[in-house]
Design an enzyme around this catalytic site. Structure first.
Site, PDB file in Angstrom:
ATOM      1  CD  GLU A 100      -1.052  -0.204   3.719  1.00  0.00           C
ATOM      2  OE1 GLU A 100      -1.275  -1.372   4.044  1.00  0.00           O
ATOM      3  OE2 GLU A 100      -1.542   0.766   4.298  1.00  0.00           O
ATOM      4  CB  CYS A 154       7.736  -4.740   8.610  1.00  0.00           C
ATOM      5  SG  CYS A 154       9.105  -3.928   9.459  1.00  0.00           S
ATOM      6  CB  CYS A 180       7.066  -1.368  15.882  1.00  0.00           C
ATOM      7  SG  CYS A 180       8.748  -0.949  15.410  1.00  0.00           S
ATOM      8  CB  CYS A 221       3.826  -0.840  13.341  1.00  0.00           C
ATOM      9  SG  CYS A 221       3.935  -0.646  11.562  1.00  0.00           S
ATOM     10  N   GLY A 236       7.463  -1.716   5.896  1.00  0.00           N
ATOM     11  CA  GLY A 236       8.835  -2.169   5.744  1.00  0.00           C
ATOM     12  C   GLY A 236       9.848  -1.272   6.424  1.00  0.00           C
ATOM     13  CD  GLU A 237      14.226   0.074   9.151  1.00  0.00           C
ATOM     14  OE1 GLU A 237      13.323   0.674   9.771  1.00  0.00           O
ATOM     15  OE2 GLU A 237      15.246   0.665   8.718  1.00  0.00           O
ATOM     16  CG  LEU A 278      13.876   8.530  20.060  1.00  0.00           C
ATOM     17  CD1 LEU A 278      15.119   7.692  19.789  1.00  0.00           C
ATOM     18  CD2 LEU A 278      14.280   9.977  20.349  1.00  0.00           C
ATOM     19  CG  HIS A 279       8.111   5.736  18.259  1.00  0.00           C
ATOM     20  ND1 HIS A 279       7.659   6.905  17.718  1.00  0.00           N
ATOM     21  CD2 HIS A 279       8.168   4.856  17.211  1.00  0.00           C
ATOM     22  CE1 HIS A 279       7.439   6.741  16.408  1.00  0.00           C
ATOM     23  NE2 HIS A 279       7.750   5.518  16.086  1.00  0.00           N
ATOM     24  CG  ASN A 286      -3.153   6.742  12.559  1.00  0.00           C
ATOM     25  OD1 ASN A 286      -4.374   6.832  12.608  1.00  0.00           O
ATOM     26  ND2 ASN A 286      -2.415   7.378  11.679  1.00  0.00           N
ATOM     27  CB  CYS A 295       2.513   1.752   8.813  1.00  0.00           C
ATOM     28  SG  CYS A 295       3.670   2.995   8.469  1.00  0.00           S
TER      29      CYS A 295
HETATM   30  N1  SAH Z   1      10.323   1.058   9.389  1.00  0.00           N
HETATM   31  C1  SAH Z   1      10.493   2.468   9.311  1.00  0.00           C
HETATM   32  C2  SAH Z   1       9.500   3.201   8.416  1.00  0.00           C
HETATM   33  C3  SAH Z   1       8.048   2.791   8.411  1.00  0.00           C
HETATM   34  S1  SAH Z   1       6.922   3.430   9.576  1.00  0.00           S
HETATM   35  C4  SAH Z   1      10.515   3.072  10.695  1.00  0.00           C
HETATM   36  O1  SAH Z   1      10.325   2.359  11.651  1.00  0.00           O
HETATM   37  O2  SAH Z   1      10.777   4.258  10.802  1.00  0.00           O
HETATM   38  C5  SAH Z   1       6.813   5.153   9.460  1.00  0.00           C
HETATM   39  C6  SAH Z   1       6.554   5.781  10.817  1.00  0.00           C
HETATM   40  O3  SAH Z   1       5.222   5.523  11.304  1.00  0.00           O
HETATM   41  C7  SAH Z   1       7.503   5.280  11.887  1.00  0.00           C
HETATM   42  O4  SAH Z   1       7.923   6.350  12.666  1.00  0.00           O
HETATM   43  C8  SAH Z   1       6.625   4.327  12.681  1.00  0.00           C
HETATM   44  O5  SAH Z   1       7.142   4.112  13.960  1.00  0.00           O
HETATM   45  C9  SAH Z   1       5.307   5.079  12.654  1.00  0.00           C
HETATM   46  N2  SAH Z   1       4.123   4.284  12.936  1.00  0.00           N
HETATM   47  C10 SAH Z   1       3.851   3.008  12.621  1.00  0.00           C
HETATM   48  N3  SAH Z   1       2.638   2.652  13.059  1.00  0.00           N
HETATM   49  C11 SAH Z   1       2.115   3.744  13.646  1.00  0.00           C
HETATM   50  C12 SAH Z   1       0.873   4.024  14.297  1.00  0.00           C
HETATM   51  N4  SAH Z   1      -0.051   3.082  14.407  1.00  0.00           N
HETATM   52  N5  SAH Z   1       0.681   5.260  14.785  1.00  0.00           N
HETATM   53  C13 SAH Z   1       1.623   6.220  14.669  1.00  0.00           C
HETATM   54  N6  SAH Z   1       2.804   6.025  14.077  1.00  0.00           N
HETATM   55  C14 SAH Z   1       3.054   4.796  13.582  1.00  0.00           C
END
Ligand code: SAH
Length: 357
Positions: free
Chosen positions: A89, A109, A113, A116, A161-162, A217-218, A292, A335
């Site tokens: 997507e 992926c 996380c 995600c 994906g990463e 970072l989160h 999200n 995502c």
């Molecule tokens: N794998 C990469 C890029 C993909 S995700 C990474 O980890 O950065 C793109 C961004 O969206 C990342 O910062 C990820 O942590 C965040 N993300 C994924 N799911 C999310 C969600 N449900 N709510 C908010 N951010 C989210």
């Protein structure tokens, strides 16, 4: 599955055409057709016999736009199908200054996380350079863009994906995306988001593609980060920050941190203080976004009041920070949500070894 012609760069296309006994201008026409988002069979400037020879070796198209979902805020979400039947997507977000397309770099992926949706079924496979590029070529064409006047002005590698887990293909894609004969997108208009694979961040600094490096970072401490991001068991925040500093030293580009606000997890006063301590004085920006919520996951978004409070604390502490609006929330903007619901509809979810939802 046959080979994918969009995997080839301009030089490789030229060599291919020469190998097939074609004059140099045919290579140019072929590359132009590809850049316009055409399937091989649609490149009408080429003689039928040459097209047939190409089709013996290559897929007619790397991917098709299967579905388009339009959100109330102008966001468009795309479901693409690949030649082997996998689906991925992407999103196109429209802003005052142009349109930003978010592309996927892998089918699924394996980073795991907890917030995600992309990682729910694990990694299926890497995307090839041409499959990543074709997402943009197809959307640009669909939206009436050309090579000279692109409908897709900015690109972010923030879909499923990463990117640094598919390093070689992502670098090949970026070289093709930025090349003068192709779409010629400036690295300044490209952002790559990584969960923090520090060794690859050093490698990438040397590639000569000075794009906007974004790190998810989160969290502000390794142990807490590991609760939602398993990658924290491999790379410490201190190692990631050193890799960011190196990126700035080599490229001159400031870096960006993504920080998703999760209720009760990462956004109280203590976290703000720790984040300020970690990042103050570094050439960086912090992008806050309220989580999200993904229905397969139990984590909850911080409420809006709390999000603004956290933003205020960071800014007061001297950090450059903004709170991003949630875009495309009505069409599964996060995502992997769209792919996850598509697989569910088609009874294909729950791949072996997938983490519990
Ligand atoms: N794998 C990469 C890029 C993909 S995700 C990474 O980890 O950065 C793109 C961004 O969206 C990342 O910062 C990820 O942590 C965040 N993300 C994924 N799911 C999310 C969600 N449900 N709510 C908010 N951010 C989210």
């Amino acid at each position: 599955m046959k080979a994918i012609i969009q995997d080839l760069d301009y030089r490789q296309i030229s060599a291919l055409a020469a190998d097939m006994g074609q004059p140099a201008f045919r290579a140019k026409q072929l590359y132009e057709g590809i850049t316009q988002g055409k399937d091989i069979s649609q490149i009408s400037t080429l003689p039928e016999t040459f097209r047939q020879r190409l089709l013996n070796e290559f897929e007619d198209c790397a991917l098709r736009i299967e579905k388009v979902f339009a959100g109330a805020d102008g966001t468009k979400k795309f479901l693409f199908s690949l030649a082997d039947g996998n689906v991925i997507e992407g999103v196109l977000m429209s802003y005052k200054y142009g349109n930003t397309q978010c592309v996927s770099t892998q089918v699924g992926c394996r980073m795991g996380c907890k917030f995600c949706a992309s990682t729910l079924g694990g990694l299926v496979r890497n995307l090839t350079p041409g499959e990543i590029l074709s997402q943009i070529l197809k959307v640009n064409a669909l939206c009436g863009g050309t090579r000279e006047k692109r409908a897709v002005t900015n690109v972010v590698l923030m879909g499923s994906g990463e990117p640094f887990d598919n390093y070689d293909n992502v670098v090949a894609f970026l070289k093709n995306l930025t090349c003068a004969e192709g779409l010629n997108v400036s690295p300044r208009n490209i952002s790559l988001s990584t969960c923090g694979l520090a060794d690859r961040m050093y490698d990438f600094a040397k590639e000569g593609i000075p794009l906007n490096l974004t790190v998810s970072l989160h969290a502000t401490a390794d142990a807490e980060r590991a609760r939602t991001m398993p990658v924290a068991n491999k790379w410490k925040i201190s190692q990631i920050l050193q890799a960011c500093d190196n990126y700035f030293k080599v490229t001159g580009r400031r870096f960006i941190f993504e920080y998703s606000l999760i209720a009760g997890e990462n956004c109280d006063e203590r976290h703000a203080g720790e984040l300020i301590k970690l990042l103050k004085g570094r050439p960086c920006h912090v992008n806050l976004i309220r989580l999200n919520e993904v229905k397969e996951r139990s984590l909850k978004a911080a409420d809006e009041k709390n999000a603004y409070r956290f933003l205020g604390m960071l800014q007061k502490g001297g950090l450059s920070a903004t709170l991003r609006r949630q875009i495309g929330a009505d069409i599964g903007g996060a995502c992997g949500q769209l792919r996850a619901s598509y697989l569910k509809m088609n009874g294909e979810d729950g791949a072996p070894g997938s983490p519990p939802g």
